[in-house]
Design an enzyme around this catalytic site. Structure first.
Site, short mmCIF file in Angstrom:
data_model
loop_
_atom_site.label_atom_id
_atom_site.label_comp_id
_atom_site.label_asym_id
_atom_site.label_seq_id
_atom_site.Cartn_x
_atom_site.Cartn_y
_atom_site.Cartn_z
N ALA A 193 -11.64 -3.24 8.27
CA ALA A 193 -12.98 -3.54 7.75
C ALA A 193 -13.98 -2.40 7.94
O ALA A 193 -15.17 -2.59 7.70
CB ALA A 193 -13.53 -4.84 8.35
N ARG B 87 0.82 -1.21 0.00
CA ARG B 87 0.00 0.00 0.00
C ARG B 87 0.86 1.27 0.00
O ARG B 87 0.34 2.36 -0.22
CB ARG B 87 -0.95 0.00 1.21
N GLN B 88 2.16 1.11 0.21
CA GLN B 88 3.08 2.25 0.13
C GLN B 88 3.80 2.20 -1.23
O GLN B 88 5.00 2.07 -1.31
CB GLN B 88 4.07 2.22 1.28
N LYS C 13 -16.40 6.85 -2.62
CA LYS C 13 -16.15 7.40 -1.28
C LYS C 13 -15.18 8.56 -1.36
O LYS C 13 -14.25 8.56 -2.18
CB LYS C 13 -15.62 6.31 -0.34
#
EC number: 2.7.6.1
Length: 337
Positions: free
Chosen positions: A236, A105-106, A204
């Site tokens: 979550a 995620r980085q 979102k």
């Protein structure tokens, strides 16, 4: 080039259950017993990692099975030290089987003065003597380009498609695939195409990390059995909110298929108390006791596809063939019979 040496597996401590299952599946595929290499991977009192291999690996084609899941740093160091041990023991080739690639995620700089840790980890893996990486559902496809060695990225969507066709066989015409954000549309579209289902998106907007300011649904989900598809479920929070929103928009029921069940902090409690009818994850990360005991969480195995991918790499044949239903279905035939 035809394979000469036998494929040999060695496992770190991150997911011994998966490693054992992969060895068992390889034994079935080959008709010859495949065992994990006898090795000791442990920690000294000060938590330094020590590795000792108790059998000859000189000239062997070695596969290290080790997801870099929580604790990410410990499991990453185990992987690097095992690789160094094998290199110094004259292994012919070292392949890292990393079912879940931590730090993915980085993968870019989101603001000034921040690292690109995924690139750093890729450099460390290559410098440790690893010559090839086999992984599943990288968070961002461009991470493959961070490596100066070959990377085979398997996909969970073909497995999920088989599972959905089995569990929703009587109501496939009611299924709607949902991407939980705009960034995951390609992944959701791939699954939707495989099961011939329509696609919807939850849009979102975040004001700051970890806090969602607004969520809206793009697409008609009324009276649909919505299936949220994503690669990672961490706490979550977003997943549960997306499920609630879909129900507010008139969905008949909501399910989720997530590749990597990180499930940290309050994740299990949130899922069990949510409106989601089921959450399906894979075993790329060792499921905790809480995950296994949760009534609405189910785990599908990845050992069949990883075992075959390892054999294909060892034999010099195509790994991408495993993305096709005709190749994958026989591997999961007993699971869905």
């Amino acid at each position: 080039m035809p394979a000469i040496n036998e494929p040999k597996l060695i496992s770190g401590n991150a997911n011994l259950t998966l490693s054992t299952a992969v060895a068992r599946r390889m034994s079935i595929h080959r008709g010859a017993k495949v065992d994990l290499v006898n090795a000791r991977v442990e920690r000294f009192n000060d938590q330094e990692i020590f590795v000792e291999i108790h059998e000859n690996v000189r000239g062997e084609d070695m596969f290290i099975i080790q997801p870099t899941s929580n604790p990410a740093n410990d499991n990453l160091m185990e992987l690097l030290i095992i690789a160094d041990t094998l290199r110094r023991s004259s292994a012919a080739r070292i392949t890292a089987v990393i079912p879940y690639f931590g730090y993915a995620r980085q993968d870019r700089r989101t603001k000034a003065r921040t690292p690109i840790s995924a690139k750093l980890v890729a450099n460390m893996i290559a410098h440790a003597g690893i010559e090839r990486v086999l992984t599943m559902d990288l968070h961002a496809a461009q991470i493959q380009g961070f490596f100066d060695i070959p990377v085979d990225n398997l996909y969970a969507s073909p497995i999920f498609a088989l599972d959905i066709k089995h569990h929703f066989r009587d109501c496939l015409d009611e299924v709607m695939v949902v991407s939980p954000d705009v960034g995951g549309v390609a992944r959701a579209r791939e699954l939707a195409k495989r099961i011939n289902a329509p696609l919807s998106i939850v849009d979102k907007r975040r004001e700051k990390p970890g806090e969602i300011a607004e969520m809206t649904v793009i697409g008609e989900v009324k009276d649909k059995r919505c299936i949220i598809i994503d690669d990672i479920a961490d706490t979550a929070g977003t997943l549960v909110k997306a499920a609630e929103l879909l129900m507010e928009y008139g969905a008949k029921e909501v399910h989720a298929y997530i590749t990597h069940g990180v499930m940290s902090g309050p994740a299990v409690e949130r899922v069990t108390g949510s409106v989601m009818k089921s959450l399906v994850i894979t075993d790329t990360i060792e499921p905790t006791a809480a995950v296994r005991s949760a009534a609405n969480i189910r785990v599908v195995p990845t050992a069949p596809i990883f075992a075959q991918a390892i054999l294909n790499i060892w034999g010099g044949t195509s790994v991408s063939s495993l993305f096709e239903d005709a190749t994958l279905e026989p591997l999961y035939e007993t699971h869905y019979s």
